[in-house]
Design a protein around this motif. Structure first.
Motif, PDB file in Angstrom:
ATOM      1  N   HIS A   1       0.836  -1.201   0.000  1.00  0.00           N
ATOM      2  CA  HIS A   1       0.000   0.000   0.000  1.00  0.00           C
ATOM      3  C   HIS A   1       0.876   1.259   0.000  1.00  0.00           C
ATOM      4  O   HIS A   1       0.546   2.251  -0.658  1.00  0.00           O
TER       5      HIS A   1
ATOM      6  N   ALA B   1       2.120   1.877  -3.429  1.00  0.00           N
ATOM      7  CA  ALA B   1       1.041   2.447  -4.235  1.00  0.00           C
ATOM      8  C   ALA B   1       0.924   3.946  -3.966  1.00  0.00           C
ATOM      9  O   ALA B   1       0.798   4.743  -4.908  1.00  0.00           O
TER      10      ALA B   1
ATOM     11  N   ILE C   1       1.350   7.218  -6.504  1.00  0.00           N
ATOM     12  CA  ILE C   1       0.337   8.270  -6.654  1.00  0.00           C
ATOM     13  C   ILE C   1       0.971   9.644  -6.465  1.00  0.00           C
ATOM     14  O   ILE C   1       0.687  10.580  -7.225  1.00  0.00           O
TER      15      ILE C   1
ATOM     16  N   LEU D   1      -0.146   5.616 -12.237  1.00  0.00           N
ATOM     17  CA  LEU D   1      -1.421   5.241 -11.620  1.00  0.00           C
ATOM     18  C   LEU D   1      -1.736   3.763 -11.856  1.00  0.00           C
ATOM     19  O   LEU D   1      -2.299   3.094 -10.992  1.00  0.00           O
ATOM     20  N   GLN D   2      -1.344   3.248 -13.034  1.00  0.00           N
ATOM     21  CA  GLN D   2      -1.506   1.817 -13.296  1.00  0.00           C
ATOM     22  C   GLN D   2      -0.632   0.994 -12.352  1.00  0.00           C
ATOM     23  O   GLN D   2      -1.064  -0.043 -11.835  1.00  0.00           O
TER      24      GLN D   2
ATOM     25  N   ALA E   1       0.395   1.947  -9.416  1.00  0.00           N
ATOM     26  CA  ALA E   1      -0.210   2.064  -8.089  1.00  0.00           C
ATOM     27  C   ALA E   1      -1.341   1.047  -7.934  1.00  0.00           C
ATOM     28  O   ALA E   1      -1.461   0.386  -6.894  1.00  0.00           O
ATOM     29  N   GLN E   2      -2.158   0.905  -8.961  1.00  0.00           N
ATOM     30  CA  GLN E   2      -3.258  -0.066  -8.904  1.00  0.00           C
ATOM     31  C   GLN E   2      -2.731  -1.489  -8.808  1.00  0.00           C
ATOM     32  O   GLN E   2      -3.288  -2.319  -8.092  1.00  0.00           O
ATOM     33  N   ALA E   3      -1.639  -1.765  -9.503  1.00  0.00           N
ATOM     34  CA  ALA E   3      -1.044  -3.108  -9.426  1.00  0.00           C
ATOM     35  C   ALA E   3      -0.554  -3.385  -8.000  1.00  0.00           C
ATOM     36  O   ALA E   3      -0.746  -4.503  -7.488  1.00  0.00           O
ATOM     37  N   TRP E   4       0.048  -2.402  -7.333  1.00  0.00           N
ATOM     38  CA  TRP E   4       0.477  -2.578  -5.942  1.00  0.00           C
ATOM     39  C   TRP E   4      -0.725  -2.820  -5.038  1.00  0.00           C
ATOM     40  O   TRP E   4      -0.676  -3.676  -4.147  1.00  0.00           O
ATOM     41  N   ARG E   5      -1.808  -2.091  -5.273  1.00  0.00           N
ATOM     42  CA  ARG E   5      -3.020  -2.298  -4.470  1.00  0.00           C
ATOM     43  C   ARG E   5      -3.578  -3.698  -4.676  1.00  0.00           C
ATOM     44  O   ARG E   5      -4.012  -4.357  -3.722  1.00  0.00           O
ATOM     45  N   ASP E   6      -3.580  -4.155  -5.926  1.00  0.00           N
ATOM     46  CA  ASP E   6      -4.079  -5.503  -6.222  1.00  0.00           C
ATOM     47  C   ASP E   6      -3.238  -6.561  -5.506  1.00  0.00           C
ATOM     48  O   ASP E   6      -3.780  -7.514  -4.947  1.00  0.00           O
TER      49      ASP E   6
ATOM     50  N   GLU F   1      -4.143  -6.612  -1.839  1.00  0.00           N
ATOM     51  CA  GLU F   1      -5.418  -7.292  -1.614  1.00  0.00           C
ATOM     52  C   GLU F   1      -5.263  -8.806  -1.707  1.00  0.00           C
ATOM     53  O   GLU F   1      -5.832  -9.553  -0.903  1.00  0.00           O
TER      54      GLU F   1
END
Length: 81
Positions: free
Chosen positions: A21, A24, A28, A44-45, A47-52, A55
């Motif tokens: 997180h 990510a 950002i 931003l892509q 960052a989303q990969a790190w969030r995924d 999760e």
């Protein structure tokens, strides 16, 4: 001098979901400073990969805890002959 022994070592360290997180969030912050729209979009892509990943790691850890609890429960049940 380095010598190859034929052994493959696994990862010595695995980042936590909190670290993912944080990565990510760093992406950002960088995206907000990026001058080129393409750079911003790519950050931003990422960052989303790190969030995924965070999760998925959280889900795997929850599943592991459930499995361990189930194993403990089953171990406490009387054995049938």
């Amino acid at each position: 001098m380095w010598r190859f022994t034929g052994e493959i070592l696994g990862p010595l360290y695995m980042a936590s979901a909190d670290e993912y997180h944080e990565y990510a969030e760093q992406c950002i912050v960088l995206a907000t400073k990026a001058l080129h729209p393409g750079d911003r979009a790519r950050l931003l892509q990422i960052a989303q990969a790190w969030r995924d990943l965070a999760e998925k790691l959280d889900a795997n850890q929850r599943e592991s805890i459930k499995s361990t609890e189930k194993d403990k429960h089953l171990a406490q049940l009387p054995r049938q002959r």
